[in-house]
Design a protein around this motif. Sequence first.
Motif, PDB file in Angstrom:
ATOM      1  N   ILE A 199       2.679   8.544   6.911  1.00 11.28           N
ATOM      2  CA  ILE A 199       4.079   8.608   6.485  1.00 11.28           C
ATOM      3  C   ILE A 199       4.825   9.648   7.319  1.00 11.28           C
ATOM      4  O   ILE A 199       5.933   9.408   7.816  1.00 11.28           O
ATOM      5  N   LYS A 242       0.808  -1.217   0.000  1.00 10.44           N
ATOM      6  CA  LYS A 242       0.000   0.000   0.000  1.00 10.44           C
ATOM      7  C   LYS A 242       0.835   1.259   0.000  1.00 10.44           C
ATOM      8  O   LYS A 242       0.343   2.324  -0.346  1.00 10.44           O
ATOM      9  N   TYR A 243       2.072   1.167   0.421  1.00  9.51           N
ATOM     10  CA  TYR A 243       2.889   2.378   0.468  1.00  9.51           C
ATOM     11  C   TYR A 243       4.035   2.326  -0.515  1.00  9.51           C
ATOM     12  O   TYR A 243       4.147   3.174  -1.394  1.00  9.51           O
ATOM     13  N   PRO A 283       3.070   1.688  -4.612  1.00  2.00           N
ATOM     14  CA  PRO A 283       2.527   2.863  -5.313  1.00  2.00           C
ATOM     15  C   PRO A 283       3.540   3.989  -5.435  1.00  2.00           C
ATOM     16  O   PRO A 283       3.664   4.609  -6.493  1.00  2.00           O
ATOM     17  N   ILE A 284       4.277   4.233  -4.331  1.00  2.00           N
ATOM     18  CA  ILE A 284       5.275   5.308  -4.400  1.00  2.00           C
ATOM     19  C   ILE A 284       6.345   4.948  -5.424  1.00  2.00           C
ATOM     20  O   ILE A 284       6.824   5.801  -6.180  1.00  2.00           O
ATOM     21  N   TYR A 291      -3.226   8.956   4.889  1.00  2.00           N
ATOM     22  CA  TYR A 291      -2.083   8.296   4.263  1.00  2.00           C
ATOM     23  C   TYR A 291      -0.814   9.112   4.449  1.00  2.00           C
ATOM     24  O   TYR A 291       0.212   8.642   4.939  1.00  2.00           O
TER      25      TYR A 291
END
Lengths: 374, 404, 213
Positions: free
Chosen positions: C11, B338-339, B342-343, C7
């Motif tokens: 982070i 999820k992180y 995509p990044i 989101y």
Amino acid sequence: MATLQTQEMELNMGPHHPSTHGVIRFILKTDGEIISECKPDVGYLHRSIEKIGELTTYNGFMPYTDRIDYVAAMSANFVWALAVEKLGGYEVTRRAELLRVITTELGRISSHLVAVGTMAMDVGAVTPFPYALRERERVNDLLEEICGARLTFNYHRIGGVGWDMPAGWDKKVLTFCDSFEKILEEFDRLITGNHIFIERLAKVCVISPEDAVDWCFTGPNLRASGVDWDLRRDEPYSIYKDVKFAVPLGTSDVGVLGDSYNRFVVRVIEMGEAAKIARQCVLMLPETDGQNPVPKPKTLKPAKGECYVRTEAPRGEMGIFVVSDGSDKAWRVKARTGSFCAMGAVEALSPGLMLADLVALIASFDVVAPEIDR
Amino acid sequence: MTDGGFVRQFLDGLLKQWGVTNDLVTVLVYGAGMLLFATIVLLLWVAPLAGFTSYFERRIAARMQSRVGPNRVGPHGILQWIADGLKCLLKEDLIPREADAKLFKVAPYLVFFGMLGTFIVLPFSEWLVIADLDIGVFFLMAVTAFVAVGIIIAGWSSNNKWALLGGMRSAAQIVSYEIPSGLALLAVVLTAGTLSTQGIIRDQGWAPWQWNMFRTPFLFTAFFVYFISALAEINRAPFDLPEAESELVAGYNTEYSGMRFALFFLAEWADCYVISAVATMAFLGGWQIPPIVPEAARPLVQVLAFVAKSFFLIFVVIWVRWTLPRIRVDQMMELCWKYLVPIGFVNLLGTAAWVAFVPPNLGLATATSITLCVLAAAVVLYFVARVRYNLRATNAEVSLNPFV
Amino acid sequence: MQAVAEYVGNIRRSAGTILNGMAVTFSYMFRPPITTQYPDRTPKPITDMIPERYRGFLWVDLDICISCLLCERACPIDCIKIEDAKIDKILVTSAIDGKATPKIKDPTRFDINLYKCMYCALCVEPCPTGAIHFTKEFEGATPNLSDLHLRLVSPERKAKVMEAADEAAKKEAAKKAAKEAAAAAAAATAAPAAPATAPPPAPASDGAPPAGE
């Protein structure tokens, strides 16, 4: 498409395991990572301490109380002394009471440091553990100066304490309390606020206040679920009515009320409060200069009868029920400890947890095997 | 040693001397030469490197925890790793009775090979590379996949449920994190235009604003994506679930003892070096040094620069391990899919757009690099201020002596 | 929109708290370690680093031990065994307060089982002279269990004590005999003074010596 047939795995998280706090065995049934059943198997550290209470004199049993919970030995000494004093009607001087409370609160700091350090270590962060042990060494140094031992103190006596404080000890305690509060802030910066740590512990194993009371939780476990009960404030014994301190409760700011993160934070805050209590008592010591805190050694024969005394130990409520038949040895001693009840809840709470969460749960209850098995 | 030509020329000379024309013998001689060369590299470079990394880690971890670390064997404990290695060699070779013996024996070698194979394409200076393959980065990703296979085989063949859990967790982890790490390296390859490792380094310059890391904001993010995924690839904290000490005792290497255990751990420490070296090559300019260094000293200084940058990254790897708690399996999966993925994709597309539409000679490129450098320097300065605040807040005594 | 904010917030929070923690551990690189490198690289000799009240191994100063057996009775594990003999009364100086304390018994056997002892101090507290006390010794690892069984009264000392006890017993017997003789003499001088009306004392049927006192 037919569902994939899988088999349940039966695992033994045996008595030898790095993260069961002491020798406790868990029989797990897991489906991959998710646990479907977890049965604790206790008794590996049973040493018949309660039976030994029937074979030794009242004074002679004091070193054995150290071993009921060797991480928080001062609290166990305290509750035995209070129980026999209530049974026999023995008096204690105010200086002895102050020294008792100072050493018990220092012991509470020492015990919570172990709890908090091992909780961080079980979740994977190894560094907070040596930091906690480093501070615990300083507490041990203080207690070693007053009674000569670092773990099994045998400091309290029926009717007082074993030794008066050496010269300069009170200044050392004050220095420790001041520097300790700064170290607590650093500890918070390192681990309490860490996002990964919060993700691991917050919302894991939520215990509602009603459930906590149902399962006989006491101490920080109960307060983390939101139940405002602390024996030092609600049923004060010794000189606790003369000191001011706050009782930390669980919150839902980070996570949910009654989750493992709350149980962690409550212990961290309690350490700061214990330092405050110790400081207040040290400042009250000069008023009692000249009183003798050490009782004369004699054979104790309390009158026939029974009594139950309970105190706030770091792991919950520690209570001693003692029955006397008029002789110099007790007829029956029973110790009620906080870890035993916490261990009883593990089986009901574990279905649905992941293996990593089970480790976090056991660590957050702060169970120690000697208290469970006695 | 360009393209292994040195060894090839030497062997060709030998063969001519012996008057050999037979193809089979030639191949055998080549094979023996390669084996000998590989042994030399292994014994003289990789094993001491892994050993020194283990000593480095133990000392740094100890100082971070107010302890001392090994300081008895040899001056300041420098020879501790030799003692550990000898001890492991001399231990009894235990294979559990019900374990699958063949697979049990093969697993450590697979993991070791997954680490060793990467040394072929890692350059240490302009001329010091074993083989400058023109598929360098691709080869790196392929060879490191052996580690995953080795760990699963180790977990399965131990006939131990805890080891199996460790192996399964590791399989999920390594396979998932291959993707973001590949995406980050792909962004670098797009910028350099070549898969060859030397090519990527030559595309960068010696100054920080000429490093790939500060070239574009996409590559800046790609560095962090690569670093986090690489930590997960080598099973290091905060991703060390497969060998989670407090849960699984030792995970997939519970049943291993003696030299097999030493091979796993050698592979882990050497892997720390490998990912640091790959990150240095791809993002920190590799062996590039300022042109004022005289011609004669260039090879040595280039090697020193490369090793220094790699060891700085190894320090960061160790630092992260001893600060952070472990991530749980499902959180690790969430982080990856999820992180990071995509990044990583956004980085790739952004880099592609940058390469296509921003000509390198325009001031925009230099302006971006310098801005990023300044931002990074600001973050570093703020960090230093936090460190000083920590020291002041606890009235700590400051001692700058690294050896106690 | 809220999902995006969450989101990004995740982070940002992770990065912030991780860097905060890393700053703490990095700051420890600049602090001296607190390890005491026992046993050879300690800042002071080890006995100087141990507080006065430290509960190390037990030791008994037999010269001032008055064999009152209070320590034997107080021990909850029964690891002290004492046997004694009666000697002539002497005065010993107490180690606690310097006062003179009478000593009428001397131990012929004083065994302490150091491997059972739990160093609880319950024997040291009741001792009236401070003969039994803790030392600062704690390095007791030994491959032989019998090394930890302290037999404090050596055979030579026991022989001396038995000698002194014999002498004391002899003196006691001599004193008793002298007392009896004096009483008999007193009875003999007193008897003729009494008139002959007093019947002679009946001969003791059990052969006991003539009652004189």
